[in-house]
Design a protein around this motif. Structure first.
Motif, PDB file in Angstrom:
ATOM      1  N   ASP A  26       0.861  -1.173   0.000  1.00  0.00           N
ATOM      2  CA  ASP A  26       0.000   0.000   0.000  1.00  0.00           C
ATOM      3  C   ASP A  26       0.907   1.235   0.000  1.00  0.00           C
ATOM      4  OD1 ASP A  26      -1.626   2.177   0.561  1.00  0.00           O
ATOM      5  OD2 ASP A  26      -2.797   1.136   2.097  1.00  0.00           O
ATOM      6  N   PRO A  27       0.916   2.028  -1.070  1.00  0.00           N
ATOM      7  CA  PRO A  27       1.851   3.163  -1.140  1.00  0.00           C
ATOM      8  C   PRO A  27       1.616   4.233  -0.086  1.00  0.00           C
ATOM      9  CG  PRO A  27       0.277   3.211  -2.964  1.00  0.00           C
ATOM     10  CD  PRO A  27       0.100   1.886  -2.281  1.00  0.00           C
ATOM     11  N   SER A  28       0.469   4.188   0.578  1.00  0.00           N
ATOM     12  CA  SER A  28       0.200   5.191   1.614  1.00  0.00           C
ATOM     13  C   SER A  28       0.781   4.793   2.968  1.00  0.00           C
ATOM     14  CB  SER A  28      -1.306   5.409   1.754  1.00  0.00           C
ATOM     15  OG  SER A  28      -1.938   4.269   2.326  1.00  0.00           O
ATOM     16  N   VAL A  29       1.343   3.577   3.063  1.00  0.00           N
ATOM     17  CA  VAL A  29       1.869   3.061   4.323  1.00  0.00           C
ATOM     18  C   VAL A  29       3.398   3.167   4.323  1.00  0.00           C
ATOM     19  CG1 VAL A  29       2.061   1.034   5.805  1.00  0.00           C
ATOM     20  CG2 VAL A  29      -0.076   1.478   4.596  1.00  0.00           C
ATOM     21  N   ARG A  30       3.968   3.859   5.301  1.00  0.00           N
ATOM     22  CA  ARG A  30       5.420   3.990   5.416  1.00  0.00           C
ATOM     23  C   ARG A  30       5.955   2.879   6.321  1.00  0.00           C
ATOM     24  NH1 ARG A  30       8.679   8.842   6.691  1.00  0.00           N
ATOM     25  NH2 ARG A  30      10.120   7.656   5.391  1.00  0.00           N
ATOM     26  N   VAL A  31       6.908   2.114   5.792  1.00  0.00           N
ATOM     27  CA  VAL A  31       7.439   0.948   6.493  1.00  0.00           C
ATOM     28  C   VAL A  31       8.946   1.086   6.655  1.00  0.00           C
ATOM     29  CG1 VAL A  31       7.700  -1.565   6.431  1.00  0.00           C
ATOM     30  CG2 VAL A  31       5.593  -0.508   5.557  1.00  0.00           C
ATOM     31  N   LEU A  32       9.424   0.789   7.849  1.00  0.00           N
ATOM     32  CA  LEU A  32      10.859   0.739   8.129  1.00  0.00           C
ATOM     33  C   LEU A  32      11.238  -0.686   8.494  1.00  0.00           C
ATOM     34  CD1 LEU A  32      13.645   2.052   8.741  1.00  0.00           C
ATOM     35  CD2 LEU A  32      12.814   2.419  11.090  1.00  0.00           C
ATOM     36  N   LEU A  33      12.252  -1.222   7.832  1.00  0.00           N
ATOM     37  CA  LEU A  33      12.763  -2.559   8.111  1.00  0.00           C
ATOM     38  C   LEU A  33      14.186  -2.430   8.629  1.00  0.00           C
ATOM     39  CD1 LEU A  33      12.466  -5.677   7.918  1.00  0.00           C
ATOM     40  CD2 LEU A  33      13.301  -5.503   5.560  1.00  0.00           C
ATOM     41  N   LEU A  34      14.421  -2.927   9.846  1.00  0.00           N
ATOM     42  CA  LEU A  34      15.720  -2.812  10.500  1.00  0.00           C
ATOM     43  C   LEU A  34      16.400  -4.176  10.581  1.00  0.00           C
ATOM     44  CD1 LEU A  34      14.638  -0.517  13.472  1.00  0.00           C
ATOM     45  CD2 LEU A  34      15.872   0.198  11.408  1.00  0.00           C
ATOM     46  N   PRO A 213       9.148   3.772  -2.720  1.00  0.00           N
ATOM     47  CA  PRO A 213       9.542   4.960  -1.948  1.00  0.00           C
ATOM     48  C   PRO A 213       9.047   4.943  -0.506  1.00  0.00           C
ATOM     49  CG  PRO A 213       7.789   5.494  -3.513  1.00  0.00           C
ATOM     50  CD  PRO A 213       8.245   4.099  -3.832  1.00  0.00           C
ATOM     51  N   ASN A 214       8.054   4.103  -0.219  1.00  0.00           N
ATOM     52  CA  ASN A 214       7.498   4.043   1.143  1.00  0.00           C
ATOM     53  C   ASN A 214       8.129   2.948   2.004  1.00  0.00           C
ATOM     54  OD1 ASN A 214       6.253   2.073  -0.523  1.00  0.00           O
ATOM     55  ND2 ASN A 214       4.543   1.887   0.903  1.00  0.00           N
ATOM     56  N   LEU A 215       9.185   2.295   1.487  1.00  0.00           N
ATOM     57  CA  LEU A 215       9.878   1.249   2.238  1.00  0.00           C
ATOM     58  C   LEU A 215      11.332   1.653   2.429  1.00  0.00           C
ATOM     59  CD1 LEU A 215      10.219  -1.586   3.490  1.00  0.00           C
ATOM     60  CD2 LEU A 215      10.579  -2.469   1.163  1.00  0.00           C
ATOM     61  N   LYS A 216      11.754   1.720   3.675  1.00  0.00           N
ATOM     62  CA  LYS A 216      13.142   2.028   3.991  1.00  0.00           C
ATOM     63  C   LYS A 216      13.763   0.834   4.682  1.00  0.00           C
ATOM     64  CE  LYS A 216      16.177   5.367   6.297  1.00  0.00           C
ATOM     65  NZ  LYS A 216      16.275   6.706   6.920  1.00  0.00           N
ATOM     66  N   VAL A 217      14.914   0.405   4.182  1.00  0.00           N
ATOM     67  CA  VAL A 217      15.642  -0.724   4.764  1.00  0.00           C
ATOM     68  C   VAL A 217      16.956  -0.198   5.323  1.00  0.00           C
ATOM     69  CG1 VAL A 217      16.652  -2.989   4.352  1.00  0.00           C
ATOM     70  CG2 VAL A 217      14.599  -2.292   3.082  1.00  0.00           C
ATOM     71  N   VAL A 218      17.216  -0.478   6.594  1.00  0.00           N
ATOM     72  CA  VAL A 218      18.461  -0.051   7.229  1.00  0.00           C
ATOM     73  C   VAL A 218      19.192  -1.281   7.741  1.00  0.00           C
ATOM     74  CG1 VAL A 218      19.523   1.380   9.018  1.00  0.00           C
ATOM     75  CG2 VAL A 218      17.398   2.136   7.923  1.00  0.00           C
ATOM     76  N   THR A 219      20.380  -1.532   7.223  1.00  0.00           N
ATOM     77  CA  THR A 219      21.213  -2.632   7.717  1.00  0.00           C
ATOM     78  C   THR A 219      22.199  -2.082   8.747  1.00  0.00           C
ATOM     79  OG1 THR A 219      22.711  -2.354   5.840  1.00  0.00           O
ATOM     80  CG2 THR A 219      20.970  -4.005   5.619  1.00  0.00           C
ATOM     81  N   GLY A 220      22.826  -2.996   9.478  1.00  0.00           N
ATOM     82  CA  GLY A 220      23.750  -2.576  10.526  1.00  0.00           C
ATOM     83  C   GLY A 220      23.056  -1.810  11.641  1.00  0.00           C
ATOM     84  N   ALA A 221      21.779  -2.116  11.857  1.00  0.00           N
ATOM     85  CA  ALA A 221      20.974  -1.405  12.854  1.00  0.00           C
ATOM     86  C   ALA A 221      20.539  -2.382  13.936  1.00  0.00           C
ATOM     87  CB  ALA A 221      19.749  -0.773  12.191  1.00  0.00           C
ATOM     88  N   GLN A 222      21.236  -2.397  15.036  1.00  0.00           N
ATOM     89  CA  GLN A 222      20.899  -3.294  16.129  1.00  0.00           C
ATOM     90  C   GLN A 222      19.952  -2.585  17.092  1.00  0.00           C
ATOM     91  OE1 GLN A 222      24.090  -5.514  17.749  1.00  0.00           O
ATOM     92  NE2 GLN A 222      22.871  -6.452  19.361  1.00  0.00           N
ATOM     93  N   VAL A 223      18.782  -3.166  17.275  1.00  0.00           N
ATOM     94  CA  VAL A 223      17.794  -2.569  18.173  1.00  0.00           C
ATOM     95  C   VAL A 223      18.230  -2.791  19.617  1.00  0.00           C
ATOM     96  CG1 VAL A 223      15.401  -2.688  18.966  1.00  0.00           C
ATOM     97  CG2 VAL A 223      15.914  -2.760  16.517  1.00  0.00           C
ATOM     98  N   LEU A 224      18.284  -1.699  20.362  1.00  0.00           N
ATOM     99  CA  LEU A 224      18.700  -1.749  21.760  1.00  0.00           C
ATOM    100  C   LEU A 224      17.514  -1.946  22.693  1.00  0.00           C
ATOM    101  CD1 LEU A 224      21.215   1.249  21.726  1.00  0.00           C
ATOM    102  CD2 LEU A 224      21.655  -1.159  21.184  1.00  0.00           C
ATOM    103  N   ARG A 225      16.410  -1.290  22.377  1.00  0.00           N
ATOM    104  CA  ARG A 225      15.216  -1.408  23.218  1.00  0.00           C
ATOM    105  C   ARG A 225      14.031  -0.820  22.491  1.00  0.00           C
ATOM    106  NH1 ARG A 225      14.076   3.435  26.480  1.00  0.00           N
ATOM    107  NH2 ARG A 225      15.490   5.111  25.819  1.00  0.00           N
ATOM    108  N   LEU A 226      12.845  -1.187  22.958  1.00  0.00           N
ATOM    109  CA  LEU A 226      11.605  -0.614  22.461  1.00  0.00           C
ATOM    110  C   LEU A 226      11.292   0.655  23.240  1.00  0.00           C
ATOM    111  CD1 LEU A 226       9.495  -3.909  22.263  1.00  0.00           C
ATOM    112  CD2 LEU A 226      10.846  -2.847  20.444  1.00  0.00           C
TER     113      LEU A 226
END
Length: 545
Positions: A26-34, A213-226
């Motif tokens: 859905d192009p209206s949905v912005r998604v981040l993948l870490l 354009p609504n999907l961003k992928v970031v590698t080397g991103a370690q989640v520390l906490r929510l």
């Protein structure tokens, strides 16, 4: 200023890649993948036999180890987990295996409506691209045209064919399809490959949509906490990450809808506990301030313990000889380079069998992974003598383990305690499995190869001795699940509900192998994709209201 998204997906592994694909459609949905690991541009990710160079490699593997295991004689064993786009689908055995109808019907009966076999089958079919339908036609139990390619293997071995015949003589019939709801039988595994190349989740689901354009992928991103809202609602508002490794900068990302954990049975449990979500006592011991008491986080760890039984043979061609010869290695390389065939297309195991360890079992409760090779332990050279390995695992172990924080340091490895062979039932199945293997190997079809038991050795005979032998030769087959189990709120150990929403934690959903209440009867990659497919459908449904 922190970047804002609709959905943040933690982990670009098997589940995360599919979730990113579906949610960003859905192009209206912005998604981040870490993703904490790097890109999947390492050549050995794509050559099937490259798992030998990906497991144990810090470029692609978290390099976890278990705590010393009492059931394994106090041994601490390696516990590979994918640290790369595609996650474990980039380093695993590529075997496509759904499990049994009863696995999922059992989930539904335990208070998880919508998770029975008939409910979840369409989610397997949605992304499947099964070779058996390449020429047209229909099959109610298989899909075609989806992103997830399933093919036959591109080689066979005379010795493995003989093992299949021996299994038939022992009452395990041949089969060509393990994925019709009852996987009993013996045959060559189907694999996630395309023309001799590994087909991982990033290649299937992520790379084709990387230009959205609504999907961003970031590698080397370690989640520390929510992160949580400060309005008293307790709703998850985003994540805090470390970018670029241990010395990198910290950065926060915010979301308006949900954070979706897809870091797997180890990573998801660890990140929740680092965020103060879990057993209050357990997280406090590690130095983390308890926030939400969910005692099931990190509990209920289940895994398939494989017992690696090795038999020396005569008059047989095995990979041991070929891989230890310069000429043999050259032949393998040329076969792959010119034709995408030969041993370099091999998954770690080629032949499979599902059987009952004893007559009292209602259906197949053990699985074999049979290989025309042998070695002392993974990562070491193959033996100089011809041999095959018949690894057998208990499909439905009753032992339960844990994943706990080692410390409050987000970059420290978690404590992994599978607790193998902790129950009398598991020890009995182990003993019965070794006896069953000996019966298969003694069948007429294998006699021309004069198989002789090399490991664990024929001296082990009684139940107690065989359980001891299982602890000696047993190791993980890389299927950890269950550490954030799905179940109703009335279950004090349940972490998510049947729609995979985290109990007591609004704005948080979990969609990976950690939600399995009980482990499936087979390899766990395909069920994890199904979980992600169903999770994405539920999330989009909830969004529409």
């Amino acid at each position: 200023m922190s970047e804002q998204f609709d959905y943040i997906i933690v982990g670009a592994g098997t589940a995360g890649c599919l979730l990113a694909n579906r949610l960003s459609a859905d192009p209206s949905v912005r998604v981040l993948l870490l993703e904490a690991g790097g890109r999947d541009d390492y050549i050995w990710v794509h050559i099937p036999v490259g798992y030998l160079y990906c497991i144990g490699n810090p470029r692609t593997d978290w390099l976890y180890k278990t705590e010393p295991e009492p059931g394994l004689g106090g041994r601490s064993i390696g516990y590979p987990r994918g640290k790369v786009l595609g996650g474990c689908s980039s380093i695993n055995g590529m075997i496509y295996m759904r499990g049994q109808r009863g696995d999922y019907d059992g989930w539904a009966a335990a208070g998880n409506p919508g998770w029975g076999w008939d409910d979840i089958l369409p989610y397997f079919l949605k992304h499947e691209n099964w070779h058996g339908l390449d020429g047209g036609g229909q099959d109610s139990l298989h899909g075609h045209g989806g992103e997830w390619r399933v093919e036959r293997q591109r080689l066979s071995w005379e010795l493995l064919d003989a093992f299949q015949q021996a299994a038939a003589e022992t009452g395990i019939p041949p089969t060509e399809d393990f994925n019709r709801g009852d996987n009993s039988g013996c045959g060559y595994f189907e694999v996630n490959q395309r023309k001799g190349v590994r087909w991982n989740a990033s290649k299937a689901f992520l790379h084709p949509v990387s230009g959205r354009p609504n999907l961003k992928v970031v590698t080397g991103a370690q989640v520390l906490r929510l992160l949580r809202r400060e309005d008293g609602s307790g709703r998850i508002s985003g994540v805090e990450c470390r970018l670029g490794g241990a010395s990198g900068e910290s950065k926060s990302f915010l979301c308006s809808h949900e954070v979706v954990m897809a870091a797997g049975a180890i990573g998801t449990a660890q990140i929740l506990q680092l965020s103060g979500i879990g057993s209050g006592e357990a997280v406090a011991v590690a130095g983390v301030t308890p926030v939400v008491d969910l005692p099931g986080v990190g509990e209920n760890l289940q895994d398939h313990l494989q017992l690696r039984l090795i038999y020396r043979v005569s008059n047989a061609h095995t990979l041991n000889h070929q891989a230890n010869s310069l000429i043999g290695k050259a032949q393998m390389g040329l076969q792959y380079l010119l034709f995408r065939r030969g041993p370099m297309t091999m998954s770690p195991s080629q032949l499979g069998a599902f059987a009952r360890s004893d007559a009292s079992q209602a259906n197949a409760n053990v699985e074999y992974h049979v290989q025309p090779l042998s070695l002392d332990k993974f990562g070491e050279p193959l033996h100089s003598f011809p041999a095959f390995t018949a690894s057998v695992c208990n499909l439905r172990p009753t032992s339960r383990g844990q994943v706990r924080l080692g410390s409050a340091d987000p970059l420290a490895a978690p404590r992994i305690m599978p607790n193998y062979l902790a129950t009398e039932e598991d020890r009995k199945v182990a003993a019965d499995s070794i006896r069953l293997t000996r019966r298969i190997v003694a069948a007429d079809a294998l006699k021309r190869y004069a198989p002789a038991e090399y490991l664990p050795g024929p001296d082990y005979q009684t139940d107690e001795e065989l359980a001891q032998a299982a602890g000696k030769v047993g190791t993980t087959i890389f299927h950890p699940v269950g550490t954030c189990k799905m179940g109703p709120a009335s279950d004090p150990m349940a972490v998510v509900d049947h729609r995979l929403r985290c109990h007591k934690v609004p704005g948080l959903r979990i969609a990976d192998a950690s939600v399995m209440p009980t482990i499936t009867s087979g390899n766990t990659n395909a069920p994890t994709l199904m979980i992600a497919e169903k999770a994405a459908a539920m999330m989009l449904e909830d969004r529409r209201g």
